[in-house]
Design an enzyme around this catalytic site. Structure first.
Site, PDB file in Angstrom:
ATOM      1  N   LYS A   1     -32.270  16.193  43.575  1.00 59.50           N
ATOM      2  CA  LYS A   1     -33.371  15.374  43.055  1.00 59.50           C
ATOM      3  C   LYS A   1     -32.946  14.077  42.366  1.00 59.50           C
ATOM      4  O   LYS A   1     -33.810  13.280  41.994  1.00 59.50           O
ATOM      5  CB  LYS A   1     -34.200  16.204  42.052  1.00 59.50           C
ATOM      6  CG  LYS A   1     -34.990  17.312  42.696  1.00 59.50           C
ATOM      7  CD  LYS A   1     -36.120  16.740  43.548  1.00 59.50           C
ATOM      8  CE  LYS A   1     -36.750  17.764  44.447  1.00 59.50           C
ATOM      9  NZ  LYS A   1     -36.836  17.392  45.843  1.00 59.50           N
TER      10      LYS A   1
ATOM     11  N   TYR B   1     -38.859  21.120  46.877  1.00 60.12           N
ATOM     12  CA  TYR B   1     -37.646  20.587  47.516  1.00 60.12           C
ATOM     13  C   TYR B   1     -37.970  19.360  48.366  1.00 60.12           C
ATOM     14  O   TYR B   1     -37.239  18.364  48.326  1.00 60.12           O
ATOM     15  CB  TYR B   1     -36.978  21.675  48.370  1.00 60.12           C
ATOM     16  CG  TYR B   1     -35.546  21.322  48.726  1.00 60.12           C
ATOM     17  CD1 TYR B   1     -34.482  21.743  47.923  1.00 60.12           C
ATOM     18  CD2 TYR B   1     -35.252  20.556  49.848  1.00 60.12           C
ATOM     19  CE1 TYR B   1     -33.175  21.407  48.222  1.00 60.12           C
ATOM     20  CE2 TYR B   1     -33.942  20.212  50.166  1.00 60.12           C
ATOM     21  CZ  TYR B   1     -32.909  20.646  49.351  1.00 60.12           C
ATOM     22  OH  TYR B   1     -31.611  20.298  49.650  1.00 60.12           O
TER      23      TYR B   1
HETATM   24  P1  RFL Z   1     -26.618   4.344  39.731  1.00 63.46           P
HETATM   25  O1  RFL Z   1     -26.359   4.732  41.140  1.00 63.46           O
HETATM   26  O2  RFL Z   1     -25.734   4.890  38.679  1.00 63.46           O
HETATM   27  O3  RFL Z   1     -26.537   2.753  39.694  1.00 63.46           O
HETATM   28  C1  RFL Z   1     -26.512   2.037  38.490  1.00 63.46           C
HETATM   29  C2  RFL Z   1     -25.783   0.737  38.727  1.00 63.46           C
HETATM   30  O4  RFL Z   1     -25.789  -0.021  37.531  1.00 63.46           O
HETATM   31  C3  RFL Z   1     -24.507  -0.586  37.343  1.00 63.46           C
HETATM   32  N1  RFL Z   1     -24.359  -0.874  35.891  1.00 63.46           N
HETATM   33  C4  RFL Z   1     -24.529  -2.101  35.362  1.00 63.46           C
HETATM   34  N2  RFL Z   1     -24.840  -3.277  35.930  1.00 63.46           N
HETATM   35  C5  RFL Z   1     -24.950  -4.347  35.121  1.00 63.46           C
HETATM   36  N3  RFL Z   1     -24.765  -4.283  33.770  1.00 63.46           N
HETATM   37  C6  RFL Z   1     -24.443  -3.117  33.158  1.00 63.46           C
HETATM   38  N4  RFL Z   1     -24.268  -3.055  31.843  1.00 63.46           N
HETATM   39  C7  RFL Z   1     -24.324  -1.960  33.977  1.00 63.46           C
HETATM   40  N5  RFL Z   1     -24.039  -0.658  33.721  1.00 63.46           N
HETATM   41  C8  RFL Z   1     -24.065  -0.021  34.892  1.00 63.46           C
HETATM   42  C9  RFL Z   1     -23.550   0.451  37.872  1.00 63.46           C
HETATM   43  O5  RFL Z   1     -22.304  -0.111  38.226  1.00 63.46           O
HETATM   44  C10 RFL Z   1     -24.327   0.969  39.083  1.00 63.46           C
HETATM   45  O6  RFL Z   1     -23.990   0.267  40.269  1.00 63.46           O
HETATM   46  O7  RFL Z   1     -28.127   4.631  39.282  1.00 63.46           O
HETATM   47  P2  RFL Z   1     -29.485   4.585  40.151  1.00 63.46           P
HETATM   48  O8  RFL Z   1     -29.554   3.327  40.967  1.00 63.46           O
HETATM   49  O9  RFL Z   1     -30.570   4.918  39.212  1.00 63.46           O
HETATM   50  O10 RFL Z   1     -29.345   5.735  41.238  1.00 63.46           O
HETATM   51  C11 RFL Z   1     -29.348   7.058  40.839  1.00 63.46           C
HETATM   52  C12 RFL Z   1     -28.435   7.876  41.751  1.00 63.46           C
HETATM   53  O11 RFL Z   1     -27.199   7.221  41.934  1.00 63.46           O
HETATM   54  C13 RFL Z   1     -28.203   9.250  41.158  1.00 63.46           C
HETATM   55  O12 RFL Z   1     -29.416   9.830  40.694  1.00 63.46           O
HETATM   56  C14 RFL Z   1     -27.603  10.259  42.110  1.00 63.46           C
HETATM   57  O13 RFL Z   1     -26.479   9.789  42.778  1.00 63.46           O
HETATM   58  C15 RFL Z   1     -27.233  11.496  41.290  1.00 63.46           C
HETATM   59  N6  RFL Z   1     -26.223  12.275  41.952  1.00 63.46           N
HETATM   60  C16 RFL Z   1     -26.623  13.051  42.962  1.00 63.46           C
HETATM   61  N7  RFL Z   1     -27.933  13.130  43.265  1.00 63.46           N
HETATM   62  C17 RFL Z   1     -28.343  13.889  44.269  1.00 63.46           C
HETATM   63  O14 RFL Z   1     -29.560  13.907  44.556  1.00 63.46           O
HETATM   64  N8  RFL Z   1     -27.419  14.621  45.000  1.00 63.46           N
HETATM   65  C18 RFL Z   1     -26.071  14.562  44.724  1.00 63.46           C
HETATM   66  O15 RFL Z   1     -25.267  15.183  45.389  1.00 63.46           O
HETATM   67  C19 RFL Z   1     -25.622  13.776  43.676  1.00 63.46           C
HETATM   68  N9  RFL Z   1     -24.314  13.690  43.377  1.00 63.46           N
HETATM   69  C20 RFL Z   1     -24.870  12.184  41.580  1.00 63.46           C
HETATM   70  C21 RFL Z   1     -23.925  12.897  42.323  1.00 63.46           C
HETATM   71  C22 RFL Z   1     -24.456  11.415  40.490  1.00 63.46           C
HETATM   72  C23 RFL Z   1     -23.119  11.356  40.114  1.00 63.46           C
HETATM   73  N10 RFL Z   1     -22.760  10.614  38.929  1.00 63.46           N
HETATM   74  C24 RFL Z   1     -23.685   9.673  38.341  1.00 63.46           C
HETATM   75  C25 RFL Z   1     -21.665  10.890  38.122  1.00 63.46           C
HETATM   76  C26 RFL Z   1     -22.580  12.818  42.010  1.00 63.46           C
HETATM   77  C27 RFL Z   1     -22.158  12.039  40.914  1.00 63.46           C
HETATM   78  C28 RFL Z   1     -20.681  11.976  40.648  1.00 63.46           C
HETATM   79  C1  PHB Z   2     -25.062  16.468  49.128  1.00 68.50           C
HETATM   80  O1  PHB Z   2     -24.273  15.748  48.514  1.00 68.50           O
HETATM   81  O2  PHB Z   2     -25.074  16.514  50.374  1.00 68.50           O
HETATM   82  C2  PHB Z   2     -26.010  17.320  48.369  1.00 68.50           C
HETATM   83  C3  PHB Z   2     -25.881  17.435  47.000  1.00 68.50           C
HETATM   84  C4  PHB Z   2     -26.764  18.229  46.304  1.00 68.50           C
HETATM   85  C5  PHB Z   2     -27.749  18.919  46.976  1.00 68.50           C
HETATM   86  C6  PHB Z   2     -27.887  18.807  48.343  1.00 68.50           C
HETATM   87  C7  PHB Z   2     -27.006  17.997  49.048  1.00 68.50           C
HETATM   88  O3  PHB Z   2     -28.597  19.733  46.301  1.00 68.50           O
END
Ligand code: RFL
Ligand code: PHB
Length: 389
Positions: free
Chosen positions: A296, A384
């Site tokens: 999510k 989901y």
């Molecule tokens: P992001 O992707 O963190 O992007 C934020 C951007 O802001 C920049 N930034 C700045 N820019 C200018 N000035 C500043 N002071 C700044 N500070 C930061 C950063 O460099 C970055 O480019 O947030 P956004 O756009 O809200 O997107 C959200 C998603 O990225 C996030 O919800 C998901 O990726 C969460 N997440 C996952 N979600 C899933 O649904 N499935 C996953 O498998 C999943 N794996 C993850 C993840 C998040 C992770 N993080 C944050 C540690 C795995 C990881 C490792």
């Molecule tokens: C993925 O990275 O493919 C991913 C992560 C979390 C989920 C499902 C898929 O719950």
């Protein structure tokens, strides 16, 4: 410099908002702390709700996703050898799209460049000023020069560690947080996925997830202690752990290979209220984090963008501030339901340190109920594939 909407952060939230606004003739400038390659190097989410897919289409960036993404009609939940299949299409009337966050972000950057929309990379010292007045502005350093960006509104899309959220004074802001006592070790490997749907598995050794990016790129995760470091896990150790945690029929036919990426993510639930302060709006990870078990994170970011995009359209096209006033309440109403689902999936599927036999029985009973009850399967399926915006 002047723009209508200053967007802090060039991750998926900021880029999607920028592209949607651009298509409506609303000017936005994106400020990103990293380089484009750095942002594209982060391997994160993989499952998109239909609402997200629709927004990508509205932003004019859905062509490659429609060609290369894979629609999934269901998923498997396993508890030891017991399996429950959740049929999304039957119970929720729609599938989900498997298409990586990296690809979403690449498509959005490409569209932004093609449109000639302005993005500043490697910005430093971003400071949000006068956001509670009618004349907010942002100051920052770029290539050694001090800059000032005047604007009508600021979208804080700068992730959990950004500056936007902390611009809201502590006296106004309430933060709710739950940190889980484990992380996810994830790998990417250029091997065919073990199954054509995702498998979420609760096993004696802990949680595991079999996911994918495409036909020759698999994404697998195992629950691990927070004290572990990714470099301490050899590929062999990872495959052994994964095989021990998924039902035998999958463990027997999984194709292993070298990992091309390996990282550990901590698990956290977090919400900041309110999500608007004056002319500053928080979106995506800047405002909330979910543990990834319900897929999510990225999808919650997209729902914020949907509400903010429509609020800004109402303002610029209909001269109404109703959407702007309602933004925080609307976004949070959906966010809390998504938080509940992510917390529930996490609680159901992981082994918690110190978990007692009663807690384990509760997890088993929950899964048995899911197995027997079509209503429970329907509730899971509807959450989901994504609650309505
Ligand atoms: P992001 O992707 O963190 O992007 C934020 C951007 O802001 C920049 N930034 C700045 N820019 C200018 N000035 C500043 N002071 C700044 N500070 C930061 C950063 O460099 C970055 O480019 O947030 P956004 O756009 O809200 O997107 C959200 C998603 O990225 C996030 O919800 C998901 O990726 C969460 N997440 C996952 N979600 C899933 O649904 N499935 C996953 O498998 C999943 N794996 C993850 C993840 C998040 C992770 N993080 C944050 C540690 C795995 C990881 C490792
Ligand atoms: C993925 O990275 O493919 C991913 C992560 C979390 C989920 C499902 C898929 O719950």
């Amino acid at each position: 410099m002047r723009t209508q909407v200053a967007i802090i952060g060039g991750g998926p939230s900021g880029l999607l908002l920028g592209q949607l606004l651009h298509r409506q003739g609303i000017d936005a400038v994106v400020l990103e702390r990293q380089t484009r390659d750095y942002v594209l190097g982060r391997i994160r989410a993989g499952v998109l709700e239909e609402g997200f897919v629709d927004l990508m289409a509205e932003a004019g960036v859905a062509d490659r996703m429609e060609k290369e993404g894979i629609r999934h009609d269901g998923t498997v939940l396993a508890f030891g050898e017991q399996q429950v299949h959740i049929d999304f299409t039957r119970f929720a009337g729609r599938p989900v799209m498997v298409y990586g966050q990296t690809e979403v972000t690449r498509d959005l950057y490409d569209a932004r460049e093609k449109a000639g929309a302005e993005t500043f990379f490697k910005v430093e010292d971003v400071t949000l000023c006068d956001v509670e007045t009618d004349a907010p502005y942002v100051t920052f350093r770029h290539e050694g020069e001090d800059k000032r960006l005047d604007c009508d509104y600021i979208a804080g899309c700068d992730g959990f560690h950004g500056v936007s959220r902390t611009t809201i004074p502590e006296s106004v802001r309430t933060e709710f947080e739950k940190v889980y006592p484990f992380g996810w070790l994830g790998i990417l490997s250029e091997t065919p996925p073990v199954h054509d749907e995702l498998i979420y598995s609760n096993s004696e050794q802990g949680f595991a997830l079999c996911s994918m990016r495409h036909r020759m790129l698999s994404r697998y995760y195992v629950q691990c202690p927070l004290t572990n470091k990714a470099e301490d896990w050899s590929d062999d150790a990872f495959w052994t752990a994964l095989k021990a945690r998924i039902p035998q029929e999958y463990a027997e036919r999984i194709v292993t290979g070298p990992s091309i990426e390996k990282s550990i993510a901590p698990l956290r639930s977090f919400v900041c209220e309110p999500m608007r302060w004056g002319r500053l709006f928080l979106c995506g990870d800047a405002a909330h984090i979910v543990p990834p078990t319900g897929a999510k994170g990225l999808n919650s970011a997209a729902s914020d963008i949907y509400y903010l995009y429509h609020a800004l359209l109402e303002h610029y096209q209909e001269k109404s501030t109703a959407g702007i006033e309602a933004y925080s309440g609307r976004a949070l109403a959906r966010i809390w339901k998504t938080q509940r689902f992510s917390w529930w999936m996490t609680s159901l599927l992981h082994r918690f340190p110190g978990q007692d036999p009663f807690d384990l029985k509760m997890q088993r009973a929950e899964l048995a109920f899911l197995n027997d009850s079509e209503d429970a399967q329907a509730a899971l399926a509807r959450n989901y594939v994504g609650l309505p915006y």
